[in-house]
Design a protein around this motif. Structure first.
Motif, PDB file in Angstrom:
ATOM      1  N   ILE A 154       0.616  -0.931   0.316  1.00 18.96           N
ATOM      2  CA  ILE A 154       0.227  -0.055   0.234  1.00 18.96           C
ATOM      3  C   ILE A 154       0.328   1.117   0.096  1.00 18.96           C
ATOM      4  CG2 ILE A 154      -1.586   1.259   1.135  1.00 18.96           C
ATOM      5  CD1 ILE A 154      -3.207  -1.647   2.332  1.00 18.96           C
ATOM      6  N   ILE A 155       1.902   1.600   0.775  1.00 20.61           N
ATOM      7  CA  ILE A 155       2.780   2.621   0.514  1.00 20.61           C
ATOM      8  C   ILE A 155       3.165   2.315  -0.615  1.00 20.61           C
ATOM      9  CG2 ILE A 155       5.430   3.321   1.496  1.00 20.61           C
ATOM     10  CD1 ILE A 155       3.701   1.394   4.806  1.00 20.61           C
ATOM     11  N   PHE A 174       8.811   9.453  -0.537  1.00 18.64           N
ATOM     12  CA  PHE A 174       8.784   8.794   0.826  1.00 18.64           C
ATOM     13  C   PHE A 174       8.857   9.758   1.897  1.00 18.64           C
ATOM     14  CE2 PHE A 174      10.692   5.987   4.014  1.00 18.64           C
ATOM     15  CZ  PHE A 174       9.706   4.507   3.800  1.00 18.64           C
ATOM     16  N   ARG A 175       9.762  10.708   1.547  1.00 14.73           N
ATOM     17  CA  ARG A 175      10.091  11.833   2.432  1.00 14.73           C
ATOM     18  C   ARG A 175       8.870  12.686   3.182  1.00 14.73           C
ATOM     19  NH1 ARG A 175      14.921  12.660   0.284  1.00 14.73           N
ATOM     20  NH2 ARG A 175      14.646  14.211  -0.463  1.00 14.73           N
ATOM     21  N   LYS A 176       8.131  13.067   2.117  1.00  9.34           N
ATOM     22  CA  LYS A 176       6.257  13.752   2.315  1.00  9.34           C
ATOM     23  C   LYS A 176       5.789  12.788   3.333  1.00  9.34           C
ATOM     24  CE  LYS A 176       2.845  16.566   0.031  1.00  9.34           C
ATOM     25  NZ  LYS A 176       2.105  16.681  -1.271  1.00  9.34           N
ATOM     26  N   MET A 177       5.709  11.423   2.766  1.00  6.07           N
ATOM     27  CA  MET A 177       4.445  10.509   3.527  1.00  6.07           C
ATOM     28  C   MET A 177       4.700  10.550   4.820  1.00  6.07           C
ATOM     29  SD  MET A 177       4.179   7.428   1.066  1.00  6.07           S
ATOM     30  CE  MET A 177       3.121   6.450   1.596  1.00  6.07           C
ATOM     31  N   GLN A 178       6.161  10.439   5.422  1.00  6.12           N
ATOM     32  CA  GLN A 178       7.169   9.932   6.137  1.00  6.12           C
ATOM     33  C   GLN A 178       6.997  11.619   6.969  1.00  6.12           C
ATOM     34  OE1 GLN A 178      11.564   9.414   6.152  1.00  6.12           O
ATOM     35  NE2 GLN A 178      10.918   7.710   6.876  1.00  6.12           N
ATOM     36  N   LYS A 179       6.973  12.731   7.186  1.00  8.35           N
ATOM     37  CA  LYS A 179       6.700  14.079   7.683  1.00  8.35           C
ATOM     38  C   LYS A 179       4.757  14.198   7.401  1.00  8.35           C
ATOM     39  CE  LYS A 179       7.226  18.851   7.419  1.00  8.35           C
ATOM     40  NZ  LYS A 179       6.028  19.118   7.588  1.00  8.35           N
ATOM     41  N   ASP A 183       3.548  14.502  11.179  1.00  6.11           N
ATOM     42  CA  ASP A 183       2.797  15.646  12.028  1.00  6.11           C
ATOM     43  C   ASP A 183       1.317  15.288  12.365  1.00  6.11           C
ATOM     44  OD1 ASP A 183       4.147  17.103  11.063  1.00  6.11           O
ATOM     45  OD2 ASP A 183       3.997  17.217   8.770  1.00  6.11           O
ATOM     46  N   LYS A 184       0.989  13.751  11.552  1.00  6.07           N
ATOM     47  CA  LYS A 184      -0.917  13.092  12.013  1.00  6.07           C
ATOM     48  C   LYS A 184      -0.963  12.402  13.210  1.00  6.07           C
ATOM     49  CE  LYS A 184      -2.477  15.346   6.783  1.00  6.07           C
ATOM     50  NZ  LYS A 184      -3.338  16.490   8.119  1.00  6.07           N
ATOM     51  N   ARG A 185       0.336  12.619  12.843  1.00  6.49           N
ATOM     52  CA  ARG A 185       0.487  10.900  14.233  1.00  6.49           C
ATOM     53  C   ARG A 185       0.109   9.488  13.968  1.00  6.49           C
ATOM     54  NH1 ARG A 185       0.307  13.904  20.365  1.00  6.49           N
ATOM     55  NH2 ARG A 185       1.930  15.655  19.478  1.00  6.49           N
ATOM     56  N   LYS A 186       0.105   9.703  12.596  1.00  9.14           N
ATOM     57  CA  LYS A 186      -0.195   7.960  11.770  1.00  9.14           C
ATOM     58  C   LYS A 186       0.473   7.422  11.312  1.00  9.14           C
ATOM     59  CE  LYS A 186      -4.751   9.730  12.286  1.00  9.14           C
ATOM     60  NZ  LYS A 186      -6.377   9.568  12.722  1.00  9.14           N
ATOM     61  N   SER A 187       0.174   6.185  11.409  1.00  7.98           N
ATOM     62  CA  SER A 187       0.874   5.012  10.656  1.00  7.98           C
ATOM     63  C   SER A 187       1.269   5.272   9.094  1.00  7.98           C
ATOM     64  CB  SER A 187       0.564   3.457  10.964  1.00  7.98           C
ATOM     65  OG  SER A 187      -0.770   3.400   9.970  1.00  7.98           O
ATOM     66  N   MET A 188       2.581   4.772   8.979  1.00 10.22           N
ATOM     67  CA  MET A 188       2.636   5.211   7.857  1.00 10.22           C
ATOM     68  C   MET A 188       1.627   4.794   6.619  1.00 10.22           C
ATOM     69  SD  MET A 188       5.555   6.654   6.352  1.00 10.22           S
ATOM     70  CE  MET A 188       6.171   6.257   5.036  1.00 10.22           C
ATOM     71  N   ALA A 192      -0.706   5.986   3.816  1.00  5.29           N
ATOM     72  CA  ALA A 192      -0.686   5.877   2.547  1.00  5.29           C
ATOM     73  C   ALA A 192      -2.476   5.554   1.974  1.00  5.29           C
ATOM     74  CB  ALA A 192       0.388   4.441   2.581  1.00  5.29           C
ATOM     75  N   GLU A 193      -3.221   5.018   2.781  1.00  5.86           N
ATOM     76  CA  GLU A 193      -4.235   5.010   2.484  1.00  5.86           C
ATOM     77  C   GLU A 193      -5.279   5.769   2.289  1.00  5.86           C
ATOM     78  OE1 GLU A 193      -5.422   2.348   6.026  1.00  5.86           O
ATOM     79  OE2 GLU A 193      -4.881   0.658   4.766  1.00  5.86           O
ATOM     80  N   ALA A 194      -4.786   6.862   2.962  1.00  6.96           N
ATOM     81  CA  ALA A 194      -5.558   8.044   2.694  1.00  6.96           C
ATOM     82  C   ALA A 194      -5.307   8.807   1.247  1.00  6.96           C
ATOM     83  CB  ALA A 194      -5.454   9.442   3.625  1.00  6.96           C
TER      84      ALA A 194
END
Length: 200
Positions: A154-155, A174-179, A183-188, A192-194
């Motif tokens: 999915i990622i 990848f860095r954008k997804m990590q940030k 920031d949102k305190r969510k898992s990767m 990715a699903e969002a």
């Protein structure tokens, strides 16, 4: 002579289900299980009752005869194991290859040979509990691995969407997804699903 039990697996168990259509065997098992430290023994004489009692009383272990009225021990074991992750010991006078194979497929954790000998009971319980625990750990590891692989897919898919839609390189996506995840305190995976919902 009563034996003082010090075996950690046995003393951690409280309720045992015993199912055999021969009352004398049930009585012998019950007496020995009480001697081993079980607080309660649930008894029955056929496979259908065994399944129902297991679901109602939630025993820590079940000891089932292979040949019983209404539902045999293998079938009852399979139904119990599908709902409860407890060790199941099979009482049998016959340990031919077919019986062993069927027992493996039914989730049986150990065997007790008939005629039942009292001094064989606690080792059978110890080994059955150890085997059942190992199986559950392996299942959990497999489930975790499947979850990890699914998350990775999915990622990777979401990263590809960002690269395509926003003109990002792979490291940038990848860095954008990590940030976003930090920031949102969510898992990767959640990020990715969002992304797949909003960007695809």
């Amino acid at each position: 002579m009563r034996i003082k039990i010090r075996f950690k697996v046995v003393i951690s168990l409280r309720i045992a289900l015993v199912c055999d259509d021969e009352p004398i065997i049930r009585m012998s098992l019950k007496n020995k299980l009480l001697e081993l430290g079980f607080a309660e023994i649930v008894e029955c004489s056929d496979g259908e009752q065994a399944v129902q009692l297991a679901l109602d009383r939630l025993p820590d272990i079940a000891i089932l005869d292979v040949s019983m009225p209404k539902k045999d021990g293998m079938t009852a074991a399979r139904e119990i194991r599908s709902k409860l992750k407890i060790p199941i010991i099979l009482l049998t006078a016959c340990c031919d290859p077919d019986t062993v194979q069927r027992a493996k497929e039914s989730g049986i954790s150990g065997f007790l040979a008939k005629p039942f000998r009292e001094h064989d009971l606690w080792p059978a319980i110890e080994l059955a509990c150890a085997h059942a625990e190992e199986v559950e750990i392996l299942k959990e590891q497999i489930d975790d691995l499947k979850e990890t692989l699914e998350s990775r897919k999915i990622i990777e898919k979401a990263k590809g969407v960002l690269m395509k839609n926003q003109g990002l390189s792979e490291p940038e996506a990848f860095r954008k997804m990590q940030k976003l995840a930090m920031d949102k305190r969510k898992s990767m995976r959640q990020i990715a699903e969002a992304i797949l919902l909003t960007e695809a």
